[in-house]
Scaffold this active site. Sequence first.
Site, PDB file in Angstrom:
ATOM      1  N   HIS A 187       0.838  -1.205   0.000  1.00 49.52           N
ATOM      2  CA  HIS A 187       0.000   0.000   0.000  1.00 49.52           C
ATOM      3  C   HIS A 187       0.874   1.256   0.000  1.00 49.52           C
ATOM      4  O   HIS A 187       0.636   2.191  -0.776  1.00 49.52           O
ATOM      5  CB  HIS A 187      -0.906  -0.034   1.232  1.00 49.52           C
ATOM      6  CG  HIS A 187      -1.824   1.124   1.366  1.00 49.52           C
ATOM      7  ND1 HIS A 187      -3.201   1.024   1.224  1.00 49.52           N
ATOM      8  CD2 HIS A 187      -1.589   2.430   1.667  1.00 49.52           C
ATOM      9  CE1 HIS A 187      -3.752   2.208   1.419  1.00 49.52           C
ATOM     10  NE2 HIS A 187      -2.793   3.082   1.695  1.00 49.52           N
ATOM     11  N   GLU A 188       1.872   1.279   0.871  1.00 41.74           N
ATOM     12  CA  GLU A 188       2.742   2.452   0.935  1.00 41.74           C
ATOM     13  C   GLU A 188       3.579   2.596  -0.334  1.00 41.74           C
ATOM     14  O   GLU A 188       3.819   3.707  -0.809  1.00 41.74           O
ATOM     15  CB  GLU A 188       3.638   2.385   2.173  1.00 41.74           C
ATOM     16  CG  GLU A 188       2.881   2.367   3.498  1.00 41.74           C
ATOM     17  CD  GLU A 188       1.779   3.416   3.576  1.00 41.74           C
ATOM     18  OE1 GLU A 188       1.948   4.527   3.015  1.00 41.74           O
ATOM     19  OE2 GLU A 188       0.735   3.133   4.182  1.00 41.74           O
ATOM     20  N   HIS A 191       1.539   4.290  -2.969  1.00 43.82           N
ATOM     21  CA  HIS A 191       1.593   5.742  -2.847  1.00 43.82           C
ATOM     22  C   HIS A 191       2.878   6.274  -3.471  1.00 43.82           C
ATOM     23  O   HIS A 191       2.851   7.208  -4.287  1.00 43.82           O
ATOM     24  CB  HIS A 191       1.536   6.160  -1.375  1.00 43.82           C
ATOM     25  CG  HIS A 191       0.187   6.063  -0.749  1.00 43.82           C
ATOM     26  ND1 HIS A 191      -0.963   6.471  -1.391  1.00 43.82           N
ATOM     27  CD2 HIS A 191      -0.203   5.605   0.473  1.00 43.82           C
ATOM     28  CE1 HIS A 191      -2.013   6.267  -0.597  1.00 43.82           C
ATOM     29  NE2 HIS A 191      -1.569   5.736   0.529  1.00 43.82           N
ATOM     30  N   HIS A 197      -5.849   6.978  -2.686  1.00 43.20           N
ATOM     31  CA  HIS A 197      -6.745   5.919  -2.214  1.00 43.20           C
ATOM     32  C   HIS A 197      -7.945   5.772  -3.149  1.00 43.20           C
ATOM     33  O   HIS A 197      -8.371   6.727  -3.798  1.00 43.20           O
ATOM     34  CB  HIS A 197      -7.245   6.235  -0.793  1.00 43.20           C
ATOM     35  CG  HIS A 197      -6.155   6.248   0.224  1.00 43.20           C
ATOM     36  ND1 HIS A 197      -5.907   7.339   1.028  1.00 43.20           N
ATOM     37  CD2 HIS A 197      -5.250   5.308   0.565  1.00 43.20           C
ATOM     38  CE1 HIS A 197      -4.884   7.056   1.824  1.00 43.20           C
ATOM     39  NE2 HIS A 197      -4.463   5.830   1.555  1.00 43.20           N
ATOM     40  N   TYR A 246     -10.492   2.864   1.739  1.00 41.51           N
ATOM     41  CA  TYR A 246     -10.795   3.149   3.141  1.00 41.51           C
ATOM     42  C   TYR A 246     -11.731   2.082   3.719  1.00 41.51           C
ATOM     43  O   TYR A 246     -12.520   1.469   3.003  1.00 41.51           O
ATOM     44  CB  TYR A 246     -11.524   4.493   3.246  1.00 41.51           C
ATOM     45  CG  TYR A 246     -10.652   5.682   3.584  1.00 41.51           C
ATOM     46  CD1 TYR A 246      -9.287   5.700   3.305  1.00 41.51           C
ATOM     47  CD2 TYR A 246     -11.215   6.809   4.181  1.00 41.51           C
ATOM     48  CE1 TYR A 246      -8.521   6.806   3.611  1.00 41.51           C
ATOM     49  CE2 TYR A 246     -10.447   7.930   4.481  1.00 41.51           C
ATOM     50  CZ  TYR A 246      -9.099   7.917   4.195  1.00 41.51           C
ATOM     51  OH  TYR A 246      -8.336   9.022   4.500  1.00 41.51           O
TER      52      TYR A 246
END
Length: 338
Positions: A187-188, A191, A197, A246
């Site tokens: 996930h990081e 980014h 997101h 989210y």
Amino acid sequence: MFRFVVLSCLLAVAAAVPPVAKSRADIENYKVALEKSREDDGLTLEERMAENPGMNAWSSSGKYQGDIYLDDDLIEEMVDDFSLGRMAYTRANTRWPSAVAVYEFGPGEFNLDQQRFILNVMNGLSERTCVRFRVRNANDRNFVRITGRPTGCYASVGYNANRGIHTLNVARNTPGFGCLNFVVISHEWYHALGFWHMQSTYNRDNYVRIHWENIQQGMAHNFDKVDSRFVSNLGLPYEYGSSMHYGTHFFSSNGRPTLSTTRPYNGVLGQTSVITGFDLWRLARHYNCPGAWSAEVMEKARTTVYVPTEEGNLTEETVDTPLADELELLEDVEIAKE
């Protein structure tokens, strides 16, 4: 994870409210909220998670939208646009040149097992896309510095030729736990490779409902969304099950949902268990990998998930129920490729 928003040519973040001029107090409050997201509040990730049981590790990291690290110039741009009622910021192409992300581990940040686990995540992404990772050499000015501060899991978004050190932090832990969860590290990296997101996408209101009344005071900016004028979603469908989405109770002030789906969905929002086929396909399309625009890959993407093993590898599994909502694509593929 996912816009989940893929950044293609330009980026923009825009709130769900109509463009209107903002008061001086509104502007100042917005600026304070963005700047506060970069401050060290003295809390560890574990302490924040204890205070917010409805959130996961990356969303509890105290940054913008939970885990996005903002630069000084980026905050300035966002505040300027907010003052004009746009609540948007623009930024040139955020893809790493030649699809190669340069990195280094901060000195003494991780032991060998932790470094090996992080490298396994990076290898897992490389093996399934054309994105590559290379260790920084003395001539590299721009690179991702991987650190393990106890404050959480967070990263800068995308490549910026003027940034120099690009931030990526995953709090030290036993591999497989906390920020050292395989999907959280991925996930990081998403980014750092240029993604926002999933629920930030410009037409997210067709798929999710934001319950503004349940959001913690001063945290509404974490539900900004991306403007279609500046971002490409690469012709792919919205995905509730993305590892970039989210959860239902992120930033809740009262234990009630801050986000719910507008269409039937029985899975988990905000999951950190698998990387979906569409997650990988988005990354491949963002970097124009060979075959990424082929129609043949759609069926595999919609019915495949990648499950981390204890050793930090990925295994493919076929699913009966796709994690994406395919009732409509986010935008035309040909437009997305421009």
